[in-house]
Design an enzyme around this catalytic site. Structure first.
Site, mmCIF file in Angstrom:
data_model
loop_
_atom_site.group_PDB
_atom_site.id
_atom_site.type_symbol
_atom_site.label_atom_id
_atom_site.label_comp_id
_atom_site.label_asym_id
_atom_site.label_seq_id
_atom_site.Cartn_x
_atom_site.Cartn_y
_atom_site.Cartn_z
ATOM 1 N N GLU A 170 0.672 -1.294 0.133
ATOM 2 C CA GLU A 170 0.059 -0.061 0.002
ATOM 3 C C GLU A 170 0.824 1.416 -0.132
ATOM 4 O O GLU A 170 2.040 1.308 0.626
ATOM 5 C CB GLU A 170 -0.951 -0.009 1.272
ATOM 6 N N GLU A 193 2.673 0.286 4.032
ATOM 7 C CA GLU A 193 2.288 -0.869 4.789
ATOM 8 C C GLU A 193 2.328 -2.132 3.696
ATOM 9 O O GLU A 193 1.845 -1.932 2.355
ATOM 10 C CB GLU A 193 1.265 -1.108 5.817
ATOM 11 N N ASN A 250 -0.030 -5.781 3.501
ATOM 12 C CA ASN A 250 -1.112 -6.453 4.197
ATOM 13 C C ASN A 250 -0.833 -8.040 3.480
ATOM 14 O O ASN A 250 -0.995 -8.316 2.524
ATOM 15 C CB ASN A 250 -2.373 -6.194 3.605
ATOM 16 N N GLU A 299 -10.751 -6.443 -0.689
ATOM 17 C CA GLU A 299 -11.158 -6.070 -2.095
ATOM 18 C C GLU A 299 -10.420 -6.554 -3.219
ATOM 19 O O GLU A 299 -10.084 -6.233 -4.326
ATOM 20 C CB GLU A 299 -10.902 -4.485 -2.125
ATOM 21 N N ARG A 347 -18.834 -1.945 -0.626
ATOM 22 C CA ARG A 347 -18.975 -2.847 0.517
ATOM 23 C C ARG A 347 -20.289 -2.535 0.925
ATOM 24 O O ARG A 347 -20.481 -1.092 1.579
ATOM 25 C CB ARG A 347 -17.972 -2.605 1.489
ATOM 26 N N ASP A 358 -68.037 17.947 10.245
ATOM 27 C CA ASP A 358 -69.027 18.117 11.429
ATOM 28 C C ASP A 358 -69.687 17.178 11.640
ATOM 29 O O ASP A 358 -70.043 16.762 12.659
ATOM 30 C CB ASP A 358 -69.556 19.661 11.495
ATOM 31 N N ASP A 374 -64.600 32.776 17.158
ATOM 32 C CA ASP A 374 -64.024 33.076 18.397
ATOM 33 C C ASP A 374 -64.806 32.313 19.340
ATOM 34 O O ASP A 374 -65.948 32.607 19.386
ATOM 35 C CB ASP A 374 -63.506 34.559 18.726
ATOM 36 N N LYS A 401 -73.082 30.866 13.669
ATOM 37 C CA LYS A 401 -72.750 29.775 14.183
ATOM 38 C C LYS A 401 -73.435 29.252 15.228
ATOM 39 O O LYS A 401 -72.970 29.582 16.287
ATOM 40 C CB LYS A 401 -71.220 29.683 14.296
ATOM 41 N N HIS A 418 -74.904 27.964 9.992
ATOM 42 C CA HIS A 418 -74.503 26.536 10.678
ATOM 43 C C HIS A 418 -75.206 26.358 11.886
ATOM 44 O O HIS A 418 -75.440 27.134 12.823
ATOM 45 C CB HIS A 418 -72.853 26.783 11.063
ATOM 46 N N HIS A 426 -76.890 22.715 14.560
ATOM 47 C CA HIS A 426 -76.903 21.153 14.794
ATOM 48 C C HIS A 426 -78.400 20.986 15.026
ATOM 49 O O HIS A 426 -79.089 21.684 15.566
ATOM 50 C CB HIS A 426 -75.989 20.866 16.194
ATOM 51 N N THR A 431 -65.609 25.210 21.082
ATOM 52 C CA THR A 431 -64.341 25.187 21.164
ATOM 53 C C THR A 431 -63.304 26.351 20.864
ATOM 54 O O THR A 431 -63.446 26.959 19.882
ATOM 55 C CB THR A 431 -63.919 24.006 20.234
#
Length: 1201
Positions: free
Chosen positions: A318, A331, A333, A339, A384, A592, A698, A761, A791, A793, A928
């Site tokens: 290397e 070095e 090996n 590889e 790898r 709703d 609100d 509402k 609106h 219910h 809410t």
């Protein structure tokens, strides 16, 4: 001729006949033995591989091709590993030893070899491959060592000795230590003398283990200690070598082969510059753009060096090559390299077989290997594939491979071992999963093949580095062949990748969890979802020829009021509504209605199915109410789906009908006040996502809060429908708080503010027919040009009558819900209102037949939501709403809440307490979130058996719900008529109050910072939608994002299966996107638990067997399993990888800074430091020294400062 050769090799013709298969293969591979050779030839009949994993299998394959018996060894932890199954024989070694030590036990390996008549040992790479004492032990016990001689292994394995050898051979080296060093003090002294930066390297091993670059003198000793420990763990010796660090070099290595006759050849070079932590990830052969003169000089030096030491067998020399063309030996090996594959691909030479033949005594010329006839053709790349997460600094991942599908085809080679579905990736060994090798004519072509192959891989259960590898392969610098070892560090874009969606496996995990642990969305009643598929009525289509043949295509829906809005803007839209002759309707079925009847639990999946029919048949609707309010919260919290995606998908299917949402003024879609910029940003993004009309209200009719919402919608380009929340009864003279004059004055202010539409509402359904006539007539007289929408219910049952009175009094639009989703706390019946006005001047123009089909769909779909059905507790409408004034959307939720608190049999008392609580608080406008405050106080009163008088008398001593306290502090604004005193002062007990509009004094939100933090925690897929969801509901959104990451697109599942899971044996389909459908069959669930408290659940996915491991939450409590980190709790720290605790640096009560080292883990032959996520104090430590941890096990908890 064959007989003569057999005779030279000591084998008779009769022996050959008896063992034809073995002797023929053996003899044929020796046909080229030179008669004049003086090298002793000793045939090898059996080889033991002292290694594991893919390299062991690589050697076994070579043995099989050569007719040699192969023997495997394995540790206790590897008893299920593939390499032991690929060998002819396999034997356990190192019983009772730690995983790595088993493969480092020389006596054990020698014992197995001798007991089983082994001729030779192949060391592979890593472990003992560069240990001269191992090579010597083999020879001492009569075993051939397939590699260099012990002396050469010693010389080359010792980095210092190798340097000295290179210097003697005349090869340039990097300045470094003359001998291995073993103490941090020696390392420090060297650095003081020669300067920085330096490289710390294991003196007796390679592969990047024990390597560190040190740039600061103060880091030398700590870095040395860490590197030395890694080297000790990997190679059995912690001695280190130090050399000067060369900046920005290329890493080039030469493959060599030598024989016992002194012949040495090179097989060209490899470029190994793509590295991280000094470990190679991608290798290329030959090295691209390498000057031919340098190539030849390097090769000559490599051969010269090896000849100087009498090198035999395979090895790698290397070099580092700087940008000036200077190269330095670093070095040798003395073994086969990971590889080696790319060299084999470009030269056509099998290196492993060559190793074996050389060890038998054959020479290179006998093998046909002279330097002149070794050529390199084409280009090969090796990637790898490791079980590491590149998004988390390549943190090793472990676990079970739930899915494994590889990418193959021409030009692709795969070398692997543990790569199969069901394989367990352990924390004990290297993270390499499979090596992928591509070969083509040049670098670009080879990279294209590799890219294609990696994209075909499907690996589930563990993280891999494939996304990172793909970025490398597509990087122009890599493709140009101009990289060096700093390539990864200098290209942060390599880490910018979209993580794998992994949708199928995540969905199987979800289904498995539901099957093992029960519903993941809490069910409100004992009823089960019906096993039905609602029939979706057909929409008009036209047949047409396409490129793939004839198919039906849905035609575009007819024009509607949204087309007018898009063409003429909000003002033009309002004018068109006002000029319309008949009564217009708003359909609440999509919001709703199911909020009121089914606890807001209806999923996007069922809404989208009916959407095309609505677009084609109800194009003349004033609007479709389908978003905002409670649906936003519930979608995230309970349905695990994104409300923004719901909006976008509905918009695509219904392009012609205006959408309407509820905006709680300054409260956005939340239950508290927000900084002003959050509301403005929310409205802007909502319009872009497809919202049209904003019903701005609100909860207290507090004008400052209302005006903020009006302004935010106007600036976003939406239709402003300012709403006045109705309470009381203007037809009753005894009720004097909310009078006709009160409502008219509010209307004047809202019209003055520029509202496009005025809305009443009536959230509780209190608007009686006579009051409706009085109020709407007065508003119409006061504001003749402003459209009016009502609106309501139908809680009392008078809804249809009231809406007809509104219409005749001058209202332009009223609320209805499709028949099967109407009545009670929902809206009045669509069919009833339409039929009542047929032939009248206010005729709606709606088709009753289409309404009937629409209703039939919802009649079936409603049964899917039986667990949330209000009819369980509410059998009819109830006129007592005129007394308790409970809003329709709250009524059924309040019932479910009462049942969950154990107050189900006291609901009548809750309703009575609701009325008392309302009066205690000053008779509020109730919608809410103010209605929630009243409801919380009511249930608090019932639970604690308190009357209104008790509350007033003992307020100073009671602990009220948080919502009640915050209301009295002023966080929702100021109620009409002010706060009741002295009750307010008694409840607050001196707490601070907010004067005026709460959001006005709040610091603006920093959305970019929010996004950055979300990306840090949840990854790069965070969108602006997620940021705004987090702005409204931070904790809920965080939990939703974690859920989405873990379980994938659960919104694509059919509702019954989503809620309660599939039946065993059931087959079903899931369309995860257009053109991608999963075919799933539930097979079985294991009865037995694993030691970790998990059950295995089996599925068939697209015809292939899949299984998931699911922790049984009930069993875990009994087994006392180590707790996992809860990522939603700031300060909890989990194990970044499986491993063993080797050091605890803190104790409970210690103050720590963000990033401080707290615990050190060791796994996969590397160490990982667990750092503090924030400044704080160590609250608790959940681990002890030497404890073994799994990934994400709780390590400790830090209380943030």
């Amino acid at each position: 001729m064959l007989t003569a050769h057999l005779g030279r090799l000591g084998v008779s013709a009769s022996q050959h006949v008896v063992c034809t298969k073995r002797s023929l293969a053996w003899a044929m591979r020796h046909m080229q033995v030179a008669h004049a050779s003086s090298i002793e030839y000793k045939p090898i009949k059996s080889i033991l591989v002292a290694n594991r994993g893919e390299i062991a299998i690589r050697v076994f394959r070579a043995c099989t091709e050569l007719g040699i018996r192969s023997v495997a060894v394995y540790s206790e932890q590897d008893k299920m590993h593939m390499h032991r199954q690929k060998a002819d024989e396999s034997y356990l070694i190192g019983k009772g030893l730690p995983p790595v030590e088993a493969y480092l036990s020389i006596p054990e390996i020698i014992r197995v070899a001798k007991e089983n008549n082994v001729d030779a040992v192949h060391p592979g790479y890593g472990f003992l491959s560069e240990r001269s004492d191992f090579a010597q032990a083999c020879l001492d016990n009569g075993l051939s060592f397939i590699g260099p001689s012990p002396e050469v292994v010693r010389k080359m394995g010792d980095k210092v000795a190798a340097r000295q050898t290179a210097i003697k051979a005349g090869v340039q080296v990097v300045p470094g230590t003359d001998n291995p060093i073993v103490s941090p003090e020696e390392a420090h002294d060297f650095c003081v003398k020669y300067g920085l930066p330096v490289m710390l390297k294991a003196a007796y091993g390679g592969g990047g283990r024990g390597m560190r670059v040190v740039r600061e003198l103060g880091e030398v000793k700590e870095s040395f200690a860490l590197a030395s420990r890694e080297a000790e763990a990997a190679f059995g010796n912690g001695a280190m070598f130090i050399e000067k660090f060369i900046e920005n070099p290329r890493h080039i290595e030469l493959q060599v082969l030598g024989d016992r006759a002194g012949n040495v050849v090179h097989l060209f070079e490899r470029d190994c510059s793509v590295q991280r932590r000094h470990q190679k990830l991608v290798e290329v052969a030959p090295a691209p753009n390498l000057d031919q003169r340098i190539r030849e000089a390097m090769a000559a030096d490599a051969v010269k060096l090896c000849k100087s030491v009498g090198y035999e067998n395979a090895g790698t020399v290397e070099f580092l090559l700087d940008n000036q063309g200077n190269y330095y030996f670093i070095e040798v090996n003395a073994r086969l390299q990971v590889e080696h594959t790319v060299t084999e691909e470009i030269t056509g030479i099998d290196l492993v077989q060559s190793q074996i033949r050389i060890s038998e005594g054959m020479t290179l010329p006998e093998l046909g290997m002279s330097q002149e006839n070794i050529t390199a053709q084409g280009c090969a790349i090796q990637c790898r594939v490791t079980t590491e997460d590149p998004a988390k600094s390549f943190r090793p991942d472990t676990g079970r491979l739930e899915v494994f599908r590889s990418g193959e085809g021409m030009g692709i080679r795969l070398d692997g071992a543990s790569a199969f579905a069901g394989a367990i990736i352990s924390p004990y060994y290297d993270s390499l999963l499979v090596k992928v090798i591509s070969r083509a004519s040049d670098l670009h072509a080879s990279a294209a093949k590799m890219n294609r192959s990696l994209r075909e891989f499907r690996i589930r259960g563990v993280k891999t580095n494939i996304p990172f590898l793909l970025n490398v392969l597509e990087n122009q610098k890599f493709l140009n062949g101009t990289i060096d070892t700093t390539f990864i560090d200098e290209h942060p874009q390599l880490f910018q990748f979209a993580p794998s969606q992994n949708r199928a496996q995540k969905l199987l995990n979800y289904l498995g969890n539901v099957l093992v642990n029960g519903p993941m969305t809490p069910l409100a009643t004992g009823l089960q979802p019906a096993d039905v598929q609602p029939v979706v009525p057909e929409v008009p289509s036209v047949s047409g020829e396409t490129s793939i043949g004839f198919e039906n295509k849905a035609i575009e829906p007819p024009r509607g009021f949204r087309d007018i809005l898009l063409a003429e803007g909000p003002e033009g839209f309002a004018k068109a509504v006002r000029n319309h002759k008949g009564l217009l309707l708003m359909d609440t079925t999509f919001r709703d209605a199911h909020q009121s009847l089914l606890a807001t639990r209806v999923r996007t999946h069922d809404l989208l199915k009916i959407s095309p029919f609505v677009a084609h048949n109800f194009n003349n609707l004033y609007s479709l109410e389908n978003w905002g309010g409670a649906t936003f919260d519930v979608a995230l919290r309970f349905l695990h789906e994104c409300p923004w995606e719901r909006l976008e998908r509905m918009r695509k299917l219904m392009p012609n009908i205006p959408f309407q949402m509820l905006l709680r003024g300054a409260n956005g879609v939340g239950y508290t006040s927000y900084p002003d910029n959050a509301v403005y940003k929310f409205c802007d993004l909502s319009v872009k996502a497809g919202m049209d009309i904003f019903r701005v209200f609100d909860s207290l009719n507090y004008l400052p809060n209302l005006m903020l919402g009006v302004d935010a919608v106007g600036k976003a380009g939406g239709v402003v429908e300012a709403a006045i929340s109705y309470s009381g009864d203007i037809s009753d003279p005894s009720k004097t708080k909310y009078t006709l004059d009160y409502y008219l004055k509010l209307a004047d202010e809202l019209v003055k503010a520029g509202t496009h539409v005025l809305c009443i509402k009536d959230m509780a359904g209190l608007l009686k027919p006579r009051a409706a006539k009085i109020l709407i007539s007065a508003l119409r007289d006061r504001h003749p040009d402003v459209p009016i929408h009502v609106h309501t219910h139908d809680t009392s049952g008078a809804g249809v009558a009231s809406m007809l009175q509104c219409a005749y009094a001058g209202a332009d639009a009223v609320d209805v819900a499709v028949d099967s989703m109407s009545g009670m706390t929902s809206q009045p019946s669509m069919g009833a209102v339409v039929a009542s006005l047929m032939g009248d001047e206010l005729d709606t123009g709606m088709n009753l037949g289409a309404i009937s089909q629409y209703s039939a769909y919802w009649e079936q779909a409603r049964t899917l939501y039986a667990p949330f059905e209000c009819a369980v507790t509410m059998k009819s409408g109830n006129a007592d709403v005129y007394l308790n004034e409970i809003p329709g959307g709250q009524y059924t939720n309040l019932q479910f809440q009462a049942y969950s608190l154990g107050l189900g049999d006291q609901f009548e008392a809750v309703k009575k307490a609701y009325r008392e609580a309302n009066l205690l608080m000053g008779d509020l406008i109730k919608v809410t979130p103010s209605s929630k405050v009243v409801g919380d106080l009511a249930q608090f009163m019932v639970q604690n058996k308190l009357s209104a008088a008790d509350v007033e008398a003992n307020a100073e001593n009671l602990s009220f719900p948080k919502s009640v306290i915050e209301f009295f502090q002023g966080y929702l604004g100021e109620p009409y008529g002010g706060f009741p005193e002295p009750l307010r002062s008694k409840i607050l007990k001196g707490l601070p109050t907010v004067d005026g509009r709460p959001g006005e004094s709040m610091a603006p939100m920093n959305f970019q910072d929010m996004k950055t933090k979300l990306v840090e925690e949840h990854g790069p897929l965070i969108s602006d939608y997620d940021v705004l969801s987090s702005a409204m509901y931070p904790q809920v959104t965080n939990e939703y994002l974690h859920f989405r990451e873990k379980y994938g697109p659960v919104d694509k599942l059919d509702t019954r299966i989503f809620l309660t899971g599939p039946k065993v044996g059931e087959e079903f389909e899931v369309e995860i996107e257009k053109g991608k459908t999963l075919h799933i069959k539930t097979l079985a669930m294991a009865e037995d638990l694993t030691p970790n408290g998990e059950r295995e659940v089996f599925f068939e996915l697209n015809g292939q067997l899949r299984s998931v491991m699911v922790r049984d939450q009930t069993a875990v409590k009994e087994l006392h399993i180590h707790p996992k980190v809860n990522t939603s709790i700031k300060g909890q720290v989990g194990a970044p990888m499986p491993g063993t605790v080797i050091d605890i640096k803190v104790k409970e009560g210690d103050e720590v800074k963000k990033g401080a080292s707290m615990v050190v883990l060791s796994a996969m032959k590397m160490e990982m430091v667990v750092q503090s996520p924030c400044d704080g104090v160590v609250e608790s430590i959940a681990v002890t020294k030497d404890m073994k941890l799994e990934g994400d096990d709780l390590v400790l908890t830090v209380t943030p400062k």
